[in-house]
Write a protein that holds these residues in place. Sequence first.
Motif, mmCIF file in Angstrom:
data_model
loop_
_atom_site.group_PDB
_atom_site.id
_atom_site.type_symbol
_atom_site.label_atom_id
_atom_site.label_comp_id
_atom_site.label_asym_id
_atom_site.label_seq_id
_atom_site.Cartn_x
_atom_site.Cartn_y
_atom_site.Cartn_z
ATOM 1 N N SER A 116 -5.726 5.390 -8.305
ATOM 2 C CA SER A 116 -6.059 5.218 -6.890
ATOM 3 C C SER A 116 -6.668 3.842 -6.610
ATOM 4 O O SER A 116 -6.697 3.390 -5.462
ATOM 5 C CB SER A 116 -7.019 6.313 -6.429
ATOM 6 N N ILE B 178 0.841 -1.197 0.000
ATOM 7 C CA ILE B 178 0.000 0.000 0.000
ATOM 8 C C ILE B 178 0.881 1.254 0.000
ATOM 9 O O ILE B 178 0.533 2.269 -0.625
ATOM 10 C CB ILE B 178 -0.963 -0.014 1.196
ATOM 11 N N ILE C 194 -4.695 1.232 -4.462
ATOM 12 C CA ILE C 194 -4.784 1.173 -3.006
ATOM 13 C C ILE C 194 -5.991 0.338 -2.590
ATOM 14 O O ILE C 194 -5.922 -0.473 -1.663
ATOM 15 C CB ILE C 194 -4.866 2.594 -2.419
ATOM 16 N N SER D 215 0.469 3.863 -2.889
ATOM 17 C CA SER D 215 0.141 5.250 -2.550
ATOM 18 C C SER D 215 1.106 6.208 -3.236
ATOM 19 O O SER D 215 0.703 7.291 -3.686
ATOM 20 C CB SER D 215 0.198 5.451 -1.031
ATOM 21 N N ALA E 232 0.045 6.640 -6.747
ATOM 22 C CA ALA E 232 -1.149 7.480 -6.864
ATOM 23 C C ALA E 232 -0.868 8.950 -6.568
ATOM 24 O O ALA E 232 -1.404 9.841 -7.244
ATOM 25 C CB ALA E 232 -2.236 6.954 -5.918
ATOM 26 N N LEU E 233 -0.038 9.216 -5.566
ATOM 27 C CA LEU E 233 0.128 10.582 -5.083
ATOM 28 C C LEU E 233 1.338 11.305 -5.667
ATOM 29 O O LEU E 233 1.293 12.522 -5.872
ATOM 30 C CB LEU E 233 0.236 10.583 -3.552
#
Length: 399
Positions: A255, A136, A258, A140, A143-144
């Motif tokens: 996203s 995760i 996640i 993450s 995604a970020l």
Amino acid sequence: MNPSRLLLVILMVLTALGEISTQLIIPALGRIEQGLGAVHGASLAALSVFVAAFGVGQLLLGPLSDRVGRRPVLIGGLSLYLAATAWMLLADSMSDFIIGRAVQGFGACTALVLARAIVRDVWKAQAAPALAMTVIGMLSAIALAPMVGGLLTQWGGWHAPILASLTIGSCALLTVLVFYRESNPSLDPKAGHPATLARDYFDLLKQRSSRALALTLAGTYGAMFAVVAGSSAVYIGLLGLSSAEYGLAFGATISGLIGGALFTRRKITQLGPQRIVGIGVSLVATGAVTTLLVHASLGLSVLGLSLPQVLVTLGGGMLIPASVAGVVMPNAHRAGLAAGLMGFAQMLGATCSGLLLGALQDGSAWPMIGVQALFAVGAFSAFSLMTRKARGAAVSAAG
């Protein structure tokens, strides 16, 4: 925060370091080419050499940690990562930048492979949910980090996201030095020797489940990497988004990673790694083929490209931690070796995907979409074929 929870947070950051190093600079690729006077598309080589070094390094450093311990290998790798990132900041040509990226990839790989091995050391039979939690962290970052990288690029040019990588790597090394103590109590003096390394990997690959999961992970990550490497040119160059808008669109699209990893964390003990991998690779193939069909019938658009990718990312988020757990968990006595194999498979898929994408570039979105579909369908086919053979062998043995 108890020590095991603190360690888990540290391992999540370590697992994410490789993706942070890539995703932060994705929105800046065009600026890097301009700043270093390189031709359009030259920055794809910097992505490919990173993942190649990242993959090969895990084959060597995972088993080395079985022999000399996790801590010294991890500290050495993070130190190398920081030196290479500083080199990239000072580069004045694309060739210098690519050299720095290759060394950075070799240093960063220690964070991923040893984080996975440390999870197996510490959590033992309960390592599968903890492995999903560390993934995760990586997902993450996927995604970020593009959102952050886009904002940093607009604010400070192409140097800014690289400086951010240097800062995060420095914090990672500091936390390892202060908080992590050796977790491998049973060092194997025979592990990692060049004379026996190939044989050790061959022994691991003789397990049909290990082969199936490694091939499926390679194909899936290759499918995902095609969009990671190609999306900047498509969203910014063809669809007209700014760097910041691209980061937001790309981050929202992936996203699902996640969500998939959270599903695996909750269900892996109940369903088992192989069943979750089967569900995940089906979603990845469905999303990739849907993207291909939508583009062929309706043309290129932000929604038409992004929405089907949610299936790809949801399936990938399920598959990555489940496939790693399916190989590392049964091989506790050589967790570094097993983690190295899966990390190499992951990066091999990304390297092949990136090289093929670079060779097929024609200024349209077709190479990215086509390469993704090719790798996704390949992963689904490999998993289906190899697990069908395994079921057939089990039925024959029972008969």
